[in-house]
Design an enzyme around this catalytic site. Structure first.
Site, PDB file in Angstrom:
ATOM      1  N   GLU A 104       0.815  -1.224   0.000  1.00 17.59           N
ATOM      2  CA  GLU A 104       0.000   0.000   0.000  1.00 17.59           C
ATOM      3  C   GLU A 104       0.849   1.275   0.000  1.00 17.59           C
ATOM      4  O   GLU A 104       0.543   2.233  -0.713  1.00 17.59           O
ATOM      5  CB  GLU A 104      -0.918   0.008   1.229  1.00 17.59           C
ATOM      6  CG  GLU A 104      -1.809   1.243   1.299  1.00 17.59           C
ATOM      7  CD  GLU A 104      -2.559   1.325   2.616  1.00 17.59           C
ATOM      8  OE1 GLU A 104      -3.509   2.113   2.674  1.00 17.59           O
ATOM      9  OE2 GLU A 104      -2.182   0.629   3.573  1.00 17.59           O
ATOM     10  N   ASP A 105       1.935   1.282   0.779  1.00 17.77           N
ATOM     11  CA  ASP A 105       2.635   2.543   1.046  1.00 17.77           C
ATOM     12  C   ASP A 105       4.028   2.654   0.432  1.00 17.77           C
ATOM     13  O   ASP A 105       4.707   3.663   0.630  1.00 17.77           O
ATOM     14  CB  ASP A 105       2.764   2.751   2.567  1.00 17.77           C
ATOM     15  CG  ASP A 105       1.412   2.956   3.230  1.00 17.77           C
ATOM     16  OD1 ASP A 105       0.489   3.401   2.536  1.00 17.77           O
ATOM     17  OD2 ASP A 105       1.283   2.651   4.428  1.00 17.77           O
TER      18      ASP A 105
END
Length: 716
Positions: free
Chosen positions: A76-77
């Protein structure tokens, strides 16, 4: 921040055969991917995944779950992809990381309808592998432990989400320790004064009475030793939030509250559990109605224990839980007991239940719900309620939520039995259908041909399954009427923009709204599940938005700073043309109240926050919802005519809720979208003139301001 060697040592403590090389590789990869990222506190971001992994080692989880914790934010990051994780760590870990990413992306604190849909997705995702949920719960626990670094409004949002969803989910999965900690951390943010007050009272109580826990523990040890029962005893004061909730439920002050202390007696065998119970009851008075035997009737998540409450030293009530060591392991670990390792091997605990079965059954049953609110209601009922165990005439055990009625029992046996129910016998005695069932009762359902579910059953039933089945039956029964009403509402709405509601236009609207067909759309329109404006906008979006020269909703109010956001207060629902005042909220803009709103008394001593406002002159869009309290005759066609009268005034019904149903009248709340005070006056006048309208009021509810007031208290 825990280094890689210390983390591996934590895993080795319970799993000597751990793949330390793979964990070290995941540690290095996660650190590389998160390099340069920092948390709100200023710490390196990777300290968070490491802390989540450490929490999971306390639950003695397998290597795949520990590695998933280290990598759970990489997809996700960071620049890491799903394929990268597959190539480096295998498909199993990649699937787990992807599952956690999807759960993280669910906006569980959004509007109610969206929240319901996200709740559905959450349960669909967790039914595939419960380890995803374990990582997510541990992730939320660490975020709550470090929540003070967030902005105040973000703290409130996350705490409310934790209290409503994650804490009950942890409890329902048997992880009671995590539920209690999550609740206490959220309580610290949402109501710090109440929590501090309880802690202060505890300190005062300890000064007055001394170490009560130690004294009672010694008393119990003496009695059990005299009975030659080998045990371990643990005593503790209950958590502040648990005490606060009990105070609210019983409407009692702290000084009148009993059983704020809890004790656990751990025995060697199941037989010793009952012997210990006898010794405790022989020494102290048992409190009537406070005994539960979850050993003979375990909870669905594998929890087993005997619960009793006794009047202990100096008359103080104490709660006692009695269980074996194996039962205690499951009670402490909950779902994690299914994956726990010891000495390099999966633990074979006879009481550990695969919780995937519970979630799988829940999702399968609740996936049949056709309405988002029904689903959310059913899920919350499943999660929050304790259970009672009743018997069918054949001796089958039926598990139901506490507070369930014979109607719930009937639907638990079979939907057909529930639909045909006309009465019930409890332990051989005929009882009303609204009777609340108790543990151990024998229930017999009386049925009759031709019987169909009644609308009043919705308020009597407790289980999501029963409520969904009743609503479905009522919806099918009223379907033709709703289709007719929906067609009339559509006709009026289309004529309002100078168009005709032809079958082709309605089929186009159904397709645009992702409805299966036109009759289904009309039925939902007639039952107020969708609005006429949505139907029109699906075909003529430009006309629906641009009819007339309307004022931009963003500049409807004059007196605010440039670009300052505002929102209408839900307690008083002011509309253009009425005198208004604004209350400033830090980071939230202004909330607009009617000048005579009762909620304004809360801010009388904070005049610096008041803003003198007035509505912009001109034509406002009809999007100001106002709740009308209507009492109408219970006769054929009345409700349809009322809806038509509202539509003829150019107003849309955005929601409709029945509050009371009697043989001769209905009382309902109708949310109507209006332009201004004059528009409201027209609607009220037309409805009041109808002979079948017994009473009509504009409904205002100060309790609707509760959420904003709670946020305000948290910020101040």
């Amino acid at each position: 921040m825990i280094d890689v060697d210390d983390l591996i040592a934590l895993v080795r403590n319970y799993n000597p055969n751990t793949n330390s090389e793979l964990i070290a590789r995941a540690y290095s990869y996660g650190m590389e991917m998160h390099d340069g990222q920092v948390r709100h506190s200023g710490e390196p971001y990777f300290s968070h995944p490491i802390a989540v992994a450490a929490i999971l080692t306390e639950q003695q989880m397998d290597d795949a779950t520990i590695i998933t914790a280290l990598l759970h934010d990489t997809i996700e990051d960071t620049r890491a992809s799903y394929k990268d994780v597959v190539d480096l760590f295998g498909a199993e870990i990649a699937e787990l990381v992807d599952g956690v990413t999807k759960l993280t992306n669910l906006q569980l604190s959004s509007t109610e309808t969206k929240q319901a849909e996200n709740f559905r997705k959450l349960f669909m995702a967790t039914s595939r592998d419960l380890r995803v949920t374990l990582v997510k719960l541990s992730d939320r626990l660490h975020n709550m432990r470090t929540i003070k670094a967030m902005r105040p409004e973000k703290q409130v949002q996350k705490s409310r989400e934790t209290m409503d969803i994650y804490a009950p989910l942890a409890g329902r999965m048997g992880m009671q320790w995590m539920r209690e900690e999550l609740e206490d951390l959220a309580f610290r943010v949402l109501n710090p004064e109440a929590r501090n007050s309880i802690i202060r009272r505890f300190i005062t109580l300890q000064k007055e009475t001394g170490d009560v826990i130690s004294k009672i523990t010694q008393d119990m040890m003496h009695e059990l030793a005299a009975a030659h029962i080998e045990t371990e005893i643990f005593g503790r004061a209950k958590k502040p939030y648990s005490i606060w909730r009990k105070m609210q439920e019983k409407d009692q002050g702290f000084s009148r509250l009993s059983d704020i202390y809890g004790f656990r007696i751990i025995t060697e065998s199941e037989a010793d559990c009952y012997r210990a119970l006898g010794a405790i009851h022989q020494r102290w008075y048992a409190v009537p109605g406070r005994f539960k035997d979850y050993i003979s009737q375990p909870k669905s998540n594998g929890y087993r224990s005997i619960h009793t409450t006794v009047s202990g030293r100096d008359g103080k009530r104490v709660e006692v839980q009695i269980r074996t060591k194996q039962m205690h392991e499951v009670a402490e670990a909950g779902v994690a007991a299914h994956w726990s390792y010891r000495d390099g091997q999966r633990v074979e605990n006879p009481f550990a239940v695969d919780p995937a079965k519970w979630i799988s059954q829940l999702t399968e049953r609740l996936d049949q719900a056709q309405d988002h609110d029904e689903f959310l209601e059913a899920v919350k009922l499943e999660m929050y309620q304790d259970q009672v165990f009743c018997f069918s005439p054949k001796g089958d055990v039926i598990k139901l939520p506490r507070g369930a009625t014979p109607i719930d029992f009937a639907y638990a046996i079979h939907t057909r039995i529930g639909a045909a129910c006309v009465g019930a016998k409890v332990d051989g005695i005929r009882v009303p259908l609204w009777t609340r069932l108790k543990n151990g009762q024998s229930i017999e359902i009386i049925t009759a041909e031709g019987q169909t579910p009644q609308a009043t059953w919705i308020d009597i039933a407790v289980t999501g399954k029963a409520k969904a089945a009743i609503r479905k039956s009522l919806r099918e029964e009223d379907r033709d009427r709703f289709i007719t009403l929906g067609r009339e509402l559509a006709r009026v709405a289309f004529e309002h923009i100078g168009r005709k509601a032809t079958d082709k236009a309605l089929r186009t609207a159904a397709k645009g709204l992702a409805m299966p067909n036109m009759p289904e759309m009309l039925a939902r329109l007639g039952s107020a599940e969708i609005t006429a404006r949505e139907v029109v906008a699906a075909v003529y979006p430009d006309l629906a938005e641009a009819k007339g020269e309307e004022i931009d909703g963003r500049r409807a109010v004059i007196g605010l700073r440039p670009d300052q956001p505002f929102a209408r207060a839900q307690c008083c629902q002011p509309v253009p043309g009425e005198r208004i005042v604004g209350i400033n909220f830090k980071g939230q803009g202004a909330v607009v109240h009617a000048i005579d709103c009762a909620s304004l008394t809360r801010y009388e001593d904070q005049t610096i926050r008041w803003v003198d406002l007035h509505w912009h002159d001109g034509k406002h869009p009809a999007n100001h919802a106002v709740t009308l309290d209507l009492t109408i005759s219970h006769a054929a066609g009345v409700l349809g005519r009322i809806c038509t009268l509202i539509a003829e005034q150019g107003a849309n019904i955005s929601d409709l809720v029945f509050k009371d149903r009697k043989p001769d009248y209905y009382r309902l709340f109708v949310d109507v979208d209006l332009r201004d005070a004059a528009h409201l006056h027209n609607v009220l006048t037309v409805l009041e003139a109808d002979t079948d309208v017994a009473a009509i009021l504009r409904h205002r509810d100060a309790s609707r301001d509760h959420a904003q007031h709670a946020l305000d208290e948290a910020q101040t």
